[in-house]
Design a protein around this motif. Structure first.
Motif, PDB file in Angstrom:
ATOM      1  N   LYS B   7      -1.911 -37.517 -41.794  1.00 14.37           N
ATOM      2  CA  LYS B   7      -3.071 -38.325 -42.187  1.00 14.37           C
ATOM      3  C   LYS B   7      -4.207 -37.478 -42.754  1.00 14.37           C
ATOM      4  CE  LYS B   7      -1.805 -42.257 -39.815  1.00 14.37           C
ATOM      5  NZ  LYS B   7      -2.217 -43.636 -39.703  1.00 14.37           N
ATOM      6  N   THR B   8      -4.289 -36.247 -42.344  1.00 15.73           N
ATOM      7  CA  THR B   8      -5.354 -35.399 -42.850  1.00 15.73           C
ATOM      8  C   THR B   8      -4.832 -34.561 -44.003  1.00 15.73           C
ATOM      9  OG1 THR B   8      -4.800 -33.775 -41.189  1.00 15.73           O
ATOM     10  CG2 THR B   8      -6.581 -35.298 -40.665  1.00 15.73           C
ATOM     11  N   ALA B   9      -4.284 -35.274 -44.960  1.00 17.75           N
ATOM     12  CA  ALA B   9      -3.637 -34.594 -46.072  1.00 17.75           C
ATOM     13  C   ALA B   9      -4.617 -33.780 -46.903  1.00 17.75           C
ATOM     14  CB  ALA B   9      -2.939 -35.624 -46.955  1.00 17.75           C
ATOM     15  N   ALA B  10      -5.879 -34.248 -46.943  1.00 17.36           N
ATOM     16  CA  ALA B  10      -6.865 -33.544 -47.747  1.00 17.36           C
ATOM     17  C   ALA B  10      -7.155 -32.153 -47.179  1.00 17.36           C
ATOM     18  CB  ALA B  10      -8.163 -34.351 -47.791  1.00 17.36           C
ATOM     19  N   GLY B  11      -6.664 -31.910 -45.976  1.00 19.93           N
ATOM     20  CA  GLY B  11      -6.931 -30.621 -45.339  1.00 19.93           C
ATOM     21  C   GLY B  11      -8.189 -30.711 -44.526  1.00 19.93           C
ATOM     22  N   PRO B  12      -8.117 -30.228 -43.293  1.00 16.89           N
ATOM     23  CA  PRO B  12      -9.287 -30.331 -42.431  1.00 16.89           C
ATOM     24  C   PRO B  12     -10.424 -29.447 -42.929  1.00 16.89           C
ATOM     25  CG  PRO B  12      -7.559 -29.040 -41.375  1.00 16.89           C
ATOM     26  CD  PRO B  12      -6.976 -29.568 -42.638  1.00 16.89           C
ATOM     27  N   ILE B  13     -11.634 -29.893 -42.671  1.00 14.69           N
ATOM     28  CA  ILE B  13     -12.782 -29.061 -43.042  1.00 14.69           C
ATOM     29  C   ILE B  13     -12.934 -27.931 -42.024  1.00 14.69           C
ATOM     30  CG2 ILE B  13     -14.330 -30.742 -41.925  1.00 14.69           C
ATOM     31  CD1 ILE B  13     -16.455 -29.881 -43.907  1.00 14.69           C
ATOM     32  N   VAL B  14     -12.743 -28.298 -40.742  1.00  7.56           N
ATOM     33  CA  VAL B  14     -12.795 -27.293 -39.688  1.00  7.56           C
ATOM     34  C   VAL B  14     -11.593 -27.505 -38.789  1.00  7.56           C
ATOM     35  CG1 VAL B  14     -14.026 -26.539 -37.627  1.00  7.56           C
ATOM     36  CG2 VAL B  14     -15.306 -27.040 -39.686  1.00  7.56           C
ATOM     37  N   GLU B  15     -11.059 -26.404 -38.306  1.00  4.99           N
ATOM     38  CA  GLU B  15      -9.878 -26.493 -37.472  1.00  4.99           C
ATOM     39  C   GLU B  15      -9.924 -25.409 -36.406  1.00  4.99           C
ATOM     40  OE1 GLU B  15      -6.310 -26.065 -39.738  1.00  4.99           O
ATOM     41  OE2 GLU B  15      -4.987 -26.231 -37.989  1.00  4.99           O
ATOM     42  N   ALA B  16      -9.538 -25.788 -35.182  1.00  8.06           N
ATOM     43  CA  ALA B  16      -9.315 -24.781 -34.142  1.00  8.06           C
ATOM     44  C   ALA B  16      -7.815 -24.639 -34.005  1.00  8.06           C
ATOM     45  CB  ALA B  16      -9.925 -25.233 -32.826  1.00  8.06           C
ATOM     46  N   ARG B  17      -7.322 -23.402 -34.044  1.00 13.26           N
ATOM     47  CA  ARG B  17      -5.880 -23.203 -33.962  1.00 13.26           C
ATOM     48  C   ARG B  17      -5.578 -22.319 -32.751  1.00 13.26           C
ATOM     49  NH1 ARG B  17      -3.200 -21.625 -39.586  1.00 13.26           N
ATOM     50  NH2 ARG B  17      -3.962 -23.679 -40.229  1.00 13.26           N
ATOM     51  N   ASN B  18      -4.972 -22.915 -31.734  1.00 12.11           N
ATOM     52  CA  ASN B  18      -4.560 -22.194 -30.512  1.00 12.11           C
ATOM     53  C   ASN B  18      -5.695 -21.385 -29.891  1.00 12.11           C
ATOM     54  OD1 ASN B  18      -1.990 -21.761 -32.696  1.00 12.11           O
ATOM     55  ND2 ASN B  18      -1.673 -22.954 -30.818  1.00 12.11           N
ATOM     56  N   VAL B  19      -6.848 -22.021 -29.789  1.00 14.48           N
ATOM     57  CA  VAL B  19      -8.019 -21.303 -29.296  1.00 14.48           C
ATOM     58  C   VAL B  19      -8.020 -21.246 -27.768  1.00 14.48           C
ATOM     59  CG1 VAL B  19     -10.511 -21.537 -28.992  1.00 14.48           C
ATOM     60  CG2 VAL B  19      -9.514 -21.714 -31.277  1.00 14.48           C
ATOM     61  N   SER B  20      -8.220 -20.040 -27.238  1.00 15.10           N
ATOM     62  CA  SER B  20      -8.373 -19.870 -25.796  1.00 15.10           C
ATOM     63  C   SER B  20      -9.643 -19.070 -25.516  1.00 15.10           C
ATOM     64  CB  SER B  20      -7.177 -19.119 -25.199  1.00 15.10           C
ATOM     65  OG  SER B  20      -6.004 -19.878 -25.390  1.00 15.10           O
ATOM     66  N   LEU B  21     -10.277 -19.426 -24.421  1.00 12.48           N
ATOM     67  CA  LEU B  21     -11.517 -18.731 -24.053  1.00 12.48           C
ATOM     68  C   LEU B  21     -11.704 -18.845 -22.549  1.00 12.48           C
ATOM     69  CD1 LEU B  21     -14.149 -17.313 -24.900  1.00 12.48           C
ATOM     70  CD2 LEU B  21     -15.136 -19.551 -25.346  1.00 12.48           C
ATOM     71  N   SER B  22     -11.935 -17.706 -21.890  1.00 14.03           N
ATOM     72  CA  SER B  22     -12.161 -17.707 -20.441  1.00 14.03           C
ATOM     73  C   SER B  22     -13.522 -17.105 -20.145  1.00 14.03           C
ATOM     74  CB  SER B  22     -11.095 -16.878 -19.719  1.00 14.03           C
ATOM     75  OG  SER B  22      -9.817 -17.307 -20.101  1.00 14.03           O
TER      76      SER B  22
END
Lengths: 341, 252
Positions: B7-22
């Motif tokens: 559905k987001t064929a236009a490409g996301p404007i912002v994306e988090a990819r496998n983000v981890s933070l402790s």
């Protein structure tokens, strides 16, 4: 009420916004402001000044003689500068308790350089530099080391006055220079000496800096809401270092003015300058919680305090009553501030 | 989650990819992947402490992920500060609104972005542009020369949103923008959020109000205990399902 006329974009939403340049109801606005307690709180210093002058003149007509006015204005010059200095710090919700001691340090540095055979220009530069360095140190300790302003400047209060005693060995230096007579006794117009002109110029520059530069806005934002300032990318630490540095620099200039009037360099700190600078700021309607400031207010506050002390002396009231009267006036002004908006 | 990618064929404007933070032993984010599409309102929901605020702070330059990436327009970015995120077009409307009460509306709108002329503030131009910013977007906004202290909660929210919407921002992050507002003011702010989207801004909305999420958003991401457990197109889900996903009653 508001008329959505004069040049506002006539969108569907513009009708609620009053045009800023609505001069139609000026008279009405003045009347409603006079009924507003907040207005009196904002202008407490000016109103108090006028009342005091009226009372003292009624009791002692010579109070407004040109000689006495000249004297009062000259006597207020250093305090005006220190009140402006304190205003910058207080606007960031800080306080500079070391301001009088740093002034004394400047006085002593000036005296020692002069006694060491340096030119007056070098001695002046030394006084200003000493003040600036002390202010920068205050600023770094408050902003970068994270020590409370109260503690840092209390420490500097002691350290600067101690350093002044060490440097001077507790001895004043007599500075007899015709230049000093020129600036503290003469002036461009009658009753206004050059040192008063210097103080006035500093006040005007301070007003422009505080209200017409980005730095001034950031000072007010830092004091009003450090979180909001930080969120918009303002470095509150840098702003704090700057305001303490400004305060120190102005203390150095005040030192020159004090020496010009006295013709000597007293090595003991005059603590009245500290209390009166804070008092002038409070009288001037500047919030000690920061974020809300004025330059004109503290200037009137400084004038009010000078007039108060001079008037009491003119009336022959014992000097012992002077600190008492300052205390009463300041607390009364602070009470009025509660109605400020 | 996989159905969304199409559905987001236009490409996301912002994306988090496998983000981890402790933070110490607390795993605030674990392997979180979400996307924010342009021209859409994307909702981020979850219980308190689920990691929503931490995730958006990775977008707004406050936090940096310990692993994984944040992508802007498909390119990995590492914002060194909130200012860096701002200049990249990511604006945040903070929960505390980040307004200075004793400054005026126009001063707040231009805070740290003041316009100057010959080194002096160009007050006239800032007031005029502030008036434009405010009247284009918001209803019920007072004069730009009034101090924020005098504004109602909804008006403050409007000012804060106007600030975020101005300056050609591309993504506006809002952390519970209507939490402290009454019914009428909430309606006004929601209208404002929709208008932001219609003007082409992407909006990332944190909200606890599921009706609001369903009303406003096109995409919902659900977080639970530091993980992104589900993503749904809003028109393909219900408030009930979202609640189930948040509590874990429905397995993602």
């Amino acid at each position: 009420m508001s008329t959505a006329a004069t040049g506002t974009p006539a969108g569907p939403t513009a009708s609620k916004a009053t045009p800023p340049a609505n001069r139609g109801g000026a008279g009405h606005a003045v009347a409603s402001r006079l009924r507003d307690v907040g207005f009196w709180a904002d202008w407490a210093a000016l109103v108090g000044l006028i009342v005091l002058v009226a009372v003292f003149t009624a009791l002692e007509p010579s109070f407004l003689s040109s000689g006495n006015v000249t004297g009062m204005l000259s006597a207020s010059a250093a305090l005006v500068i220190l009140a402006v200095a304190q205003t910058f710090v207080v606007a960031t919700a800080g306080i500079d308790l070391s301001i009088a001691s740093v002034t004394t340090l400047g006085i002593v540095v000036l005296g020692q350089l002069y006694a060491g055979g340096q030119s007056l220009g070098v001695a002046f530069a030394g006084a200003v530099l000493a003040g600036l360095l002390a202010g920068l140190l205050n600023g770094f300790l408050v902003a970068k080391a994270g020590i409370t302003d109260f503690v840092v400047t209390l420490g500097m209060l002691s350290a600067a006055s101690g350093l002044a005693l060490v440097l001077s060995d507790g001895q004043p230096v007599t500075v007899t220079e015709s230049f000093f007579f020129d600036i503290s006794l003469d002036g461009p117009v009658e009753m206004v000496t050059w040192i008063v002109v210097i103080a006035a110029v500093i006040a005007v520059v301070a007003h422009v800096v505080l209200f017409h530069t980005r730095f001034g806005t950031h000072v007010l934002a830092t004091g009003g809401s450090p979180e909001a300032a930080t969120a918009t990318g303002i470095s509150t630490a840098r702003v704090k270092v700057a305001v303490y540095a400004v305060a120190g620099l102005l203390a150095g200039i005040a030192a020159i003015i004090i020496v010009a009037r006295l013709g000597s360099t007293p090595p003991a700190a005059n603590t009245a300058y500290l209390l009166n600078s804070v008092a002038a700021v409070v009288l001037g309607g500047v919030s000690l919680f920061g974020g809300k400031a004025s330059i004109l207010g503290p200037v009137f506050g400084a004038l009010l305090l000078t007039v108060l002390l001079n008037g009491l002396t003119t009336l022959g009231v014992s000097q012992y009553y002077q600190p008492l009267s300052v205390g009463v006036v300041v607390v009364a002004a602070a009470f009025l501030m509660r109605f400020q908006k | 989650m996989n159905a969304l990618e199409k559905k987001t064929a236009a490409g996301p404007i912002v994306e988090a990819r496998n983000v981890s933070l402790s933070f110490g032993s607390v795993k605030a984010l674990q392997d979180v992947s979400v996307t924010v599409a342009p021209g859409e309102i994307t909702a981020l929901v979850g219980d308190n402490g689920a990691g929503k605020s931490t995730l958006v702070r990775c977008f707004s330059g406050v936090h940096r992920p310990q692993s994984g990436e944040v992508l802007l327009d498909g390119r990995p970015v590492a914002f060194s500060s909130p200012e860096a995120a701002r200049s990249a077009g990511i604006e945040t409307v903070h929960q505390n609104l980040a307004l200075v009460e004793d400054l005026t509306v126009w001063q707040n709108l231009f805070l740290n972005r003041e316009l100057t002329r010959f080194g002096m503030l160009d007050r006239r131009r800032m007031k005029a542009e502030a008036q434009k910013m405010v009247s284009e977007l918001a209803v019920n906004v007072p004069e730009v020369t009034s101090r924020v202290r005098r504004l109602s909660g909804g008006q403050r929210q409007a000012v804060s949103i106007c600030r975020a919407a101005g300056f050609s921002s591309r993504l506006v992050i809002m952390d519970e923008p209507t939490a402290a507002l009454g019914v009428q003011e909430t309606a006004r702010v929601e209208e404002l959020i929709l208008r932001l989207r219609d003007e082409g801004h992407a909006v990332l909305l944190i909200s606890h109000n599921f009706d609001q999420v369903v009303r406003l958003s096109q995409q919902v991401w659900v977080m639970r205990a530091g993980r992104c457990v589900a993503g749904r197109r809003t028109d393909a889900t219900t408030g009930q399902e979202i609640v189930g996903l948040i509590t874990g009653a429905i397995a993602a």
